[in-house]
Design a protein around this motif. Sequence first.
Motif, PDB file in Angstrom:
ATOM      1  N   LYS A 142       0.837  -1.194   0.000  1.00 19.29           N
ATOM      2  CA  LYS A 142       0.000   0.000   0.000  1.00 19.29           C
ATOM      3  C   LYS A 142       0.876   1.250   0.000  1.00 19.29           C
ATOM      4  CE  LYS A 142      -3.458   0.247   2.724  1.00 19.29           C
ATOM      5  NZ  LYS A 142      -4.257   0.265   3.963  1.00 19.29           N
ATOM      6  N   ARG A 143       0.361   2.283  -0.629  1.00 23.79           N
ATOM      7  CA  ARG A 143       1.126   3.536  -0.674  1.00 23.79           C
ATOM      8  C   ARG A 143       1.001   4.315   0.625  1.00 23.79           C
ATOM      9  NH1 ARG A 143      -0.195   5.910  -6.777  1.00 23.79           N
ATOM     10  NH2 ARG A 143       0.689   4.133  -7.951  1.00 23.79           N
ATOM     11  N   LYS A 144      -0.188   4.267   1.213  1.00 21.73           N
ATOM     12  CA  LYS A 144      -0.403   5.017   2.440  1.00 21.73           C
ATOM     13  C   LYS A 144       0.168   4.266   3.633  1.00 21.73           C
ATOM     14  CE  LYS A 144      -4.642   7.243   0.814  1.00 21.73           C
ATOM     15  NZ  LYS A 144      -6.084   7.473   1.089  1.00 21.73           N
ATOM     16  N   HIS A 145       0.697   5.031   4.576  1.00 20.07           N
ATOM     17  CA  HIS A 145       1.232   4.435   5.794  1.00 20.07           C
ATOM     18  C   HIS A 145       0.071   4.040   6.712  1.00 20.07           C
ATOM     19  CE1 HIS A 145       5.546   5.286   5.181  1.00 20.07           C
ATOM     20  NE2 HIS A 145       5.097   6.324   4.474  1.00 20.07           N
ATOM     21  N   THR A 146       0.284   2.999   7.473  1.00 19.30           N
ATOM     22  CA  THR A 146      -0.724   2.517   8.407  1.00 19.30           C
ATOM     23  C   THR A 146      -0.044   2.214   9.737  1.00 19.30           C
ATOM     24  OG1 THR A 146      -2.453   0.865   8.751  1.00 19.30           O
ATOM     25  CG2 THR A 146      -0.440   0.124   7.668  1.00 19.30           C
ATOM     26  N   HIS A 171      -6.834  -4.665   5.317  1.00 20.98           N
ATOM     27  CA  HIS A 171      -5.975  -3.508   5.592  1.00 20.98           C
ATOM     28  C   HIS A 171      -5.287  -3.620   6.950  1.00 20.98           C
ATOM     29  CE1 HIS A 171      -7.790  -1.593   2.105  1.00 20.98           C
ATOM     30  NE2 HIS A 171      -8.993  -1.821   2.612  1.00 20.98           N
TER      31      HIS A 171
END
Length: 400
Positions: A142-146, A171
Amino acid sequence: MKNKGVFKNSGGTCTTDLACRFCGRTENEEEKYGEKLVDQESSLAVHYYCLILSSGLWQQGQEEEGFYGFLPDSVWKEVNRAARLPCYICKKKGASIGCSIKSCRRSFHYPCGTENQCVFQFFEQYASFCGEHRPVQLVRSKRKHTVCAVCLDAVIPKACYDVIKSPCCKHTWFHRHCLQKHALSAGLFFFKCAICNSKDTFQQEMLRVGIHIPERDASWELEENAFSELLQRHQYCDAEECLCEMGRKFCQSKSKWDIVRCYYCGSRGTHVTCSALGSTRRRWTCPECHAILKRRADIASSSTGIVPERKPGEGDNDIDIQHISTASSLSADSSGTESTSEMPKTERVPIYFTRSARRAAYRRRLDEPEMEVNSFFDIRMDTIGNEIPQVTYKKRRLCM
């Protein structure tokens, strides 16, 4: 086939003086290396993980014998075999663990493997894999940080050795060391996904990628008297003014000094006389629960304009929950939502619909296109001629 899944206490003595005969380290960190086992007679010390992951070692005794069934003589033979094998990472001898890929000839120590992204599977054959042949997760990054679902710290959502994706949640990502700590604490019976509580699918994937799940109960279940407070009942009068001369803790069953607990929370109590409950009334609400229920009733009545009626003999300490739920349903109806209680109820009936009956119904629709019937069931009965009880349905136009 190897049988190494034993987790009972072997009776060995742990010490930090002797070094492990396999990896050569003296640390006694159970979370990192497993339990450190020592045979006092032969001065043999091994880490538990180094012991069960050794490629040429099998259990030849009972669980109570030696180190969880691994006899000292067999362990010494494995130590002598590993003394000739160099570790491909640190280049020192004593590498008792080999890569499970047949074409790979690499051997390594357990601590060296954990520090260099080797994977160890703690089930069935207890296979080990070097960093080049270790199993990986084929998932998209995924590109977004989690955040990690265990520690809630930031994690880069990219499948690698230190980051593991949940197989059941789309996710959800974890740090490897967070998952390992969680598995050691929860044990086999309580280790599950922190988001969806999936157990079987989650555990299978975690074992495949090298998470050790010990076959034992959770750590919080093993504490002595951990849940003893659940066996205790509240026996204390919490009224503002206790009228009992024997004190607030005095309780005499089926008398005026009997302690009645709150009907909703059960964590507060009062003597029958102290709250004027009477001889036949045994339902009491504590001030905290009463305030919550009253606030909920006020909100429901303000939205509908209906004030809940009190029954004769009801005191200020009682709230009728039925009025609250009724007012809530009325507020939902006034907001434009259809109430499900007004919808006609229909029953399911057995299907007696044959092909000939369906054709006859279709012909009847062609003859009378504007006809409205109660149900397909009426046509089935007329066509077939069976005597079946009538069932009431909401009227609708017949469609084939």
